[in-house]
Scaffold this active site. Structure first.
Site, mmCIF file in Angstrom:
data_model
loop_
_atom_site.group_PDB
_atom_site.id
_atom_site.type_symbol
_atom_site.label_atom_id
_atom_site.label_comp_id
_atom_site.label_asym_id
_atom_site.label_seq_id
_atom_site.Cartn_x
_atom_site.Cartn_y
_atom_site.Cartn_z
ATOM 1 N N LYS A 66 -56.607 -28.944 -50.504
ATOM 2 C CA LYS A 66 -57.649 -29.184 -49.512
ATOM 3 C C LYS A 66 -57.689 -28.064 -48.481
ATOM 4 O O LYS A 66 -58.767 -27.592 -48.097
ATOM 5 C CB LYS A 66 -57.409 -30.528 -48.817
ATOM 6 C CG LYS A 66 -58.532 -30.927 -47.871
ATOM 7 C CD LYS A 66 -58.201 -32.195 -47.089
ATOM 8 C CE LYS A 66 -58.066 -33.396 -47.966
ATOM 9 N NZ LYS A 66 -57.963 -34.654 -47.171
ATOM 10 N N LYS A 78 -47.336 -34.044 -46.029
ATOM 11 C CA LYS A 78 -47.700 -35.443 -45.775
ATOM 12 C C LYS A 78 -46.464 -36.166 -45.273
ATOM 13 O O LYS A 78 -45.328 -35.828 -45.643
ATOM 14 C CB LYS A 78 -48.197 -36.134 -47.056
ATOM 15 C CG LYS A 78 -49.154 -37.270 -46.795
ATOM 16 C CD LYS A 78 -50.515 -36.749 -46.331
ATOM 17 C CE LYS A 78 -51.514 -37.877 -46.162
ATOM 18 N NZ LYS A 78 -52.829 -37.359 -45.727
#
Length: 367
Positions: A66, A78
């Site tokens: 992304k 994350k």
């Protein structure tokens, strides 16, 4: 066990435990070729630690792609908090989490994701400066779901343009799965444009809110129960809830011509990108469509500028259009074309630097 075997493909995985606050967390750094890892913190009551790790690994890798697609100088990461967001949150828990984030000395920036909100990270921010997506009163841009929703609309328009050579929303029907922070905003925008919206969500209040809102617009709304949304007679399927929803069972039920939504990891397996293509369904890769929120929080580190965020988010349309062209020209699926696009940028940067170290001079002005 599968998740643990996959750790070798990641730069760093940190397990965090602080008994006093009840913190049980995992921080995953996938790739920092483009810059320090950036990714939200998700909180869910995972059944097992392995389930939590598997989710973190999948999401962190998705963030790498992304970031590459959005052309921001960050890598993929994350964080996972294991717990029930309705009952297990506390200021002490987020302060403890902030200390673990600080211990990485800038290799990882984080903020809100599913199950967390910007106010939670006000507490974490007391322990670390590596927090993004804070409320505006604390120097942030505010709610990043607004930018994510804007990006989804641009993604939908790119799909419409490719399929019908027309971006008009009013004469199309959309099946929206999930009316959370992003899905509800997307559905409202579609109704404002005069579109037909079929939507479902486990939260009846969200469905009722959308139904009431539809009465104030020129659009048309119908509520669907659960999995029945896959059978809706829509033109575009807009998944805005959980991942893994495009699989052998659901693809054969879809009656749409395109898919564009904010949910992460929509393909249950890589092969389902080909299954969509064989079914005549144009798939807009999720990590490109949902990049608006990432663009907003990354922009905070350059000094907040809302107009710059709008301009960068608008590029989602152009990026998708290029990927659709590449997929057709090269005879590949759209998700394959998107991966090639991102991997090319990663290789180019890798020739200049291998991975991010906090001691390196930053390319942006930190707060």
């Amino acid at each position: 066990m599968l998740a643990f075997e996959r750790i070798k493909d990641y730069e760093q995985v940190m397990f965090c435990n602080e008994p006093e606050s009840g913190l049980k967390a995992i921080i995953v750094i996938h790739d920092t070729t483009l810059g320090p890892a950036l990714g939200g913190t998700r909180m869910q009551p995972y059944r097992t630690v392995d389930d939590a790790l598997e989710d973190g690994l999948r999401l962190a890798k998705g963030m790498t792609y992304k970031c590459a697609a959005a052309d921001v100088d960050f890598g993929g990461g994350k964080a996972i908090l294991i717990g029930d967001p309705l009952t297990d949150k506390s200021p002490d828990l987020f302060r403890a989490f902030g200390q673990f984030v600080q211990s990485l000395h800038g290799r990882f920036y984080t903020g809100t994701d599913m199950g967390t909100n910007p106010e939670d990270f006000v507490h974490a921010h007391r322990e670390t400066r590596f927090i993004v997506g804070l409320p505006e009163t604390y120097g942030g841009h505010g709610d990043s779901s607004v930018s994510t929703a804007h990006g989804v609309i641009y993604g939908i328009k790119a799909v419409l343009k490719r399929l019908w050579n027309d971006e008009e929303l009013s004469d199309k029907a959309f099946a929206v799965q999930g009316l959370g922070k992003v899905g509800l905003k997307v559905a409202k925008r579609l109704l404002e444009a005069g579109a037909t919206v079929y939507a479902t969500d486990m939260n009846g209040n969200a469905v009722n809110e959308l139904a009431a809102y539809a009465e104030t617009t020129r659009g048309h709304f119908s509520a669907y129960e659960g999995d029945a949304i896959y059978d809706a007679p829509a033109d575009i399927f807009v998944p805005c809830a959980i991942g893994g929803i495009l699989n052998d069972r659901t693809i054969e039920r879809l009656r749409v011509k395109g898919v564009a939504g904010s949910a992460n990891n929509q393909l249950a397996e890589d092969r389902h990108g080909k299954a969509l293509a064989e079914a005549g369904i144009l798939y807009a890769p999720d990590y490109i469509v949902n990049a608006g929120g990432l663009i907003q929080v990354a922009d905070e580190l350059y000094g907040p500028n809302k107009e710059r965020v709008v301009q960068k988010t608008r590029r989602i349309y152009e990026t998708l259009s290029d990927i659709f062209e590449t997929a057709e020209r090269e005879g590949m699926t759209t998700d394959e074309a998107a991966n090639v696009f991102c991997e090319k940028r990663l290789r180019a940067q890798s020739a200049r630097s291998r991975f991010f170290l906090p001691e390196k001079p930053p390319k942006w002005r930190l707060r």
